[in-house]
Enzyme design. Structure first.
Site, short mmCIF file in Angstrom:
data_model
loop_
_atom_site.label_atom_id
_atom_site.label_comp_id
_atom_site.label_asym_id
_atom_site.label_seq_id
_atom_site.Cartn_x
_atom_site.Cartn_y
_atom_site.Cartn_z
N ASP A 120 55.92 45.02 48.89
CA ASP A 120 54.08 43.89 48.28
C ASP A 120 54.66 44.47 47.45
O ASP A 120 55.39 44.98 46.67
CB ASP A 120 53.31 45.29 49.32
CG ASP A 120 52.02 44.38 48.82
OD1 ASP A 120 51.96 43.11 49.18
OD2 ASP A 120 51.73 45.04 48.39
N ASP B 157 51.24 43.45 44.06
CA ASP B 157 50.02 43.90 44.39
C ASP B 157 49.29 44.55 44.75
O ASP B 157 49.24 45.28 45.84
CB ASP B 157 48.96 42.49 44.29
CG ASP B 157 49.45 41.13 43.58
OD1 ASP B 157 49.64 41.56 42.34
OD2 ASP B 157 49.32 40.36 44.17
N ASN C 176 54.86 34.88 39.57
CA ASN C 176 53.23 35.92 39.35
C ASN C 176 54.54 37.50 39.44
O ASN C 176 54.57 37.69 38.82
CB ASN C 176 52.29 36.30 40.18
CG ASN C 176 50.87 35.50 40.06
OD1 ASN C 176 51.04 34.33 39.00
ND2 ASN C 176 49.97 35.29 40.66
N HIS D 200 43.10 27.84 40.84
CA HIS D 200 43.36 29.07 40.84
C HIS D 200 44.89 28.73 40.06
O HIS D 200 45.22 29.66 39.11
CB HIS D 200 44.18 28.47 42.13
CG HIS D 200 45.32 30.04 42.49
ND1 HIS D 200 46.28 29.12 42.76
CD2 HIS D 200 45.36 30.97 42.62
CE1 HIS D 200 47.24 30.71 42.99
NE2 HIS D 200 45.91 31.21 43.07
N GLY E 4 44.78 34.16 46.41
CA GLY E 4 43.75 33.86 45.87
C GLY E 4 43.08 31.89 45.48
O GLY E 4 42.32 32.46 45.39
N GLU F 210 42.62 31.11 48.67
CA GLU F 210 41.49 31.64 49.95
C GLU F 210 40.36 32.76 49.58
O GLU F 210 39.21 32.54 50.16
CB GLU F 210 42.59 32.37 51.19
CG GLU F 210 44.07 31.66 51.48
CD GLU F 210 45.09 31.24 50.98
OE1 GLU F 210 44.99 31.46 49.45
OE2 GLU F 210 46.28 30.58 51.29
N THR G 239 51.57 37.97 48.67
CA THR G 239 50.69 36.81 49.19
C THR G 239 50.96 36.23 47.84
O THR G 239 50.01 35.22 48.64
CB THR G 239 49.34 37.48 49.51
OG1 THR G 239 49.33 37.93 50.85
CG2 THR G 239 48.32 36.57 49.41
N THR G 240 50.99 36.59 46.54
CA THR G 240 50.65 36.24 45.73
C THR G 240 51.89 34.88 45.11
O THR G 240 52.66 34.98 45.60
CB THR G 240 51.15 37.11 44.62
OG1 THR G 240 49.36 37.07 43.04
CG2 THR G 240 51.69 37.80 44.21
N GLU H 291 45.26 44.13 40.22
CA GLU H 291 44.56 43.45 41.27
C GLU H 291 43.09 43.49 40.08
O GLU H 291 42.66 42.69 38.90
CB GLU H 291 43.58 43.79 41.84
CG GLU H 291 44.98 43.56 42.91
CD GLU H 291 44.77 41.93 43.32
OE1 GLU H 291 44.60 41.36 43.30
OE2 GLU H 291 46.14 42.32 44.70
C1 XBP Z 1 47.47 40.35 47.05
C2 XBP Z 1 46.52 39.38 46.74
C3 XBP Z 1 47.26 37.78 45.40
C4 XBP Z 1 46.33 38.40 44.10
C5 XBP Z 1 46.47 37.31 44.11
O1 XBP Z 1 48.63 39.58 47.59
O2 XBP Z 1 45.64 39.38 47.72
O3 XBP Z 1 46.95 37.32 46.79
O4 XBP Z 1 44.89 38.90 44.67
O5 XBP Z 1 47.87 36.08 43.91
P1 XBP Z 1 49.98 41.64 47.23
P2 XBP Z 1 47.78 34.94 43.96
O6 XBP Z 1 49.51 42.53 48.13
O7 XBP Z 1 50.62 41.17 49.20
O8 XBP Z 1 51.29 41.12 46.44
O9 XBP Z 1 45.85 34.34 43.12
O10 XBP Z 1 48.39 34.73 43.29
O11 XBP Z 1 47.33 34.13 45.19
MG MG Z 2 48.90 44.72 48.29
#
Ligand code: XBP
Ligand code: MG
Length: 237
Positions: free
Chosen positions: A8, A10, A127, A81, A52, A54, A122-123, A17
């Site tokens: 993963d 983030d 990024n 976004h 983001g 969503e 998810t990001t 975050e």
């Molecule tokens: C974590 C998330 C991401 C980021 C925002 O992703 O929920 O949505 O907060 O990214 P993960 P975007 O832990 O799966 O890496 O704004 O680019 O969607």
């Molecule tokens: Mg994460």
């Protein structure tokens, strides 16, 4: 021994975050003339929704229903976004975010052991590339055979889709991999795809329910590649 490590991003590779994504959202809101402001506590709640775009929609649903009712709401969310991503990339390029303890060491041990590497996040794809380049150098993106990120799948975590996408790209069985996650949402996604998972708690996720994880650790410095291999073997009888 597992064949591949699926990371993963983030909260797992880096604490992105609170001081990365959150201020980037706020900068985009201000730029668009919106009075929305996400403080650290509110952002913690909003993280229940992954992604983001969503997350913006979920916030608008509760805080600004008129915004969502407008015919151009979807386009405005996309524009917000895009602005958020621009601010986030600039922060990363400026060195605002470093890797979490033990991440660089684990990646280097895994590469030395020819363990395959992939990303399931998810990001937004840019990024991921920018974080890897800023922290490990521009060549680091090439260390990962598959980077599953953002809108490449329709359903974001906790749906298993992004893990299934990465497994298909690697051509490996889920049981031959190990996922590293930091959140309950991410853990659910990995487990639903059948991938054994170790959790490293992060700033926002420390109190979440991690039932089903092989282990819950403070960070990756608490375990090396060998330690992860022992945990993985424990799940394989
Ligand atoms: C974590 C998330 C991401 C980021 C925002 O992703 O929920 O949505 O907060 O990214 P993960 P975007 O832990 O799966 O890496 O704004 O680019 O969607
Ligand atoms: Mg994460």
């Amino acid at each position: 021994m597992f064949r591949a490590l699926l990371f993963d991003v983030d909260g797992t590779l880096a604490e992105t975050e609170r001081d990365g994504h959150r201020p980037a959202f706020n900068a985009a809101f201000a730029e668009a003339g919106l009075a929305w402001r996400w403080d650290p506590a509110l952002y913690g709640e909003l993280l229940a929704v992954a992604g983001g775009k969503e997350r913006i929609a979920a916030f608008a649903r509760r805080a600004d229903p008129d915004f969502l009712a407008a015919p151009d709401a979807e386009a405005r969310i996309r524009a917000l976004h895009a602005g958020k991503t621009r601010h986030y990339l600039a922060a990363l390029a400026g060195g605002a975010i470093g890797l979490r303890p033990g991440v660089a060491e684990l990646l280097s041990a895994a590469r030395a052991a020819s363990t395959r590497l992939a990303i399931a996040t998810t990001t937004t794809p840019d990024n991921v590339t920018a974080l890897l380049a800023a922290t490990l150098g521009p060549e680091a993106v090439g260390w990962f055979e598959v980077i599953g990120a953002g809108d490449v799948v329709a359903a974001k975590k906790p749906a298993p889709d992004i893990y299934r996408f990465v497994l298909a790209g690697l051509g490996t069985d889920a049981a031959d991999c190990l996922a590293i996650e930091d959140s309950a949402v991410g853990l659910q996604a990995a487990l639903a795809a059948g991938v054994p998972t170790v959790v490293t708690r992060s700033f926002y996720t420390a109190g979440e329910d991690f039932r089903g994880a092989l282990a819950v650790l403070p960070d990756l410095a608490a375990v090396g590649l060998e330690g992860l291999a022992r945990l993985w073997r424990s799940a394989h009888g």
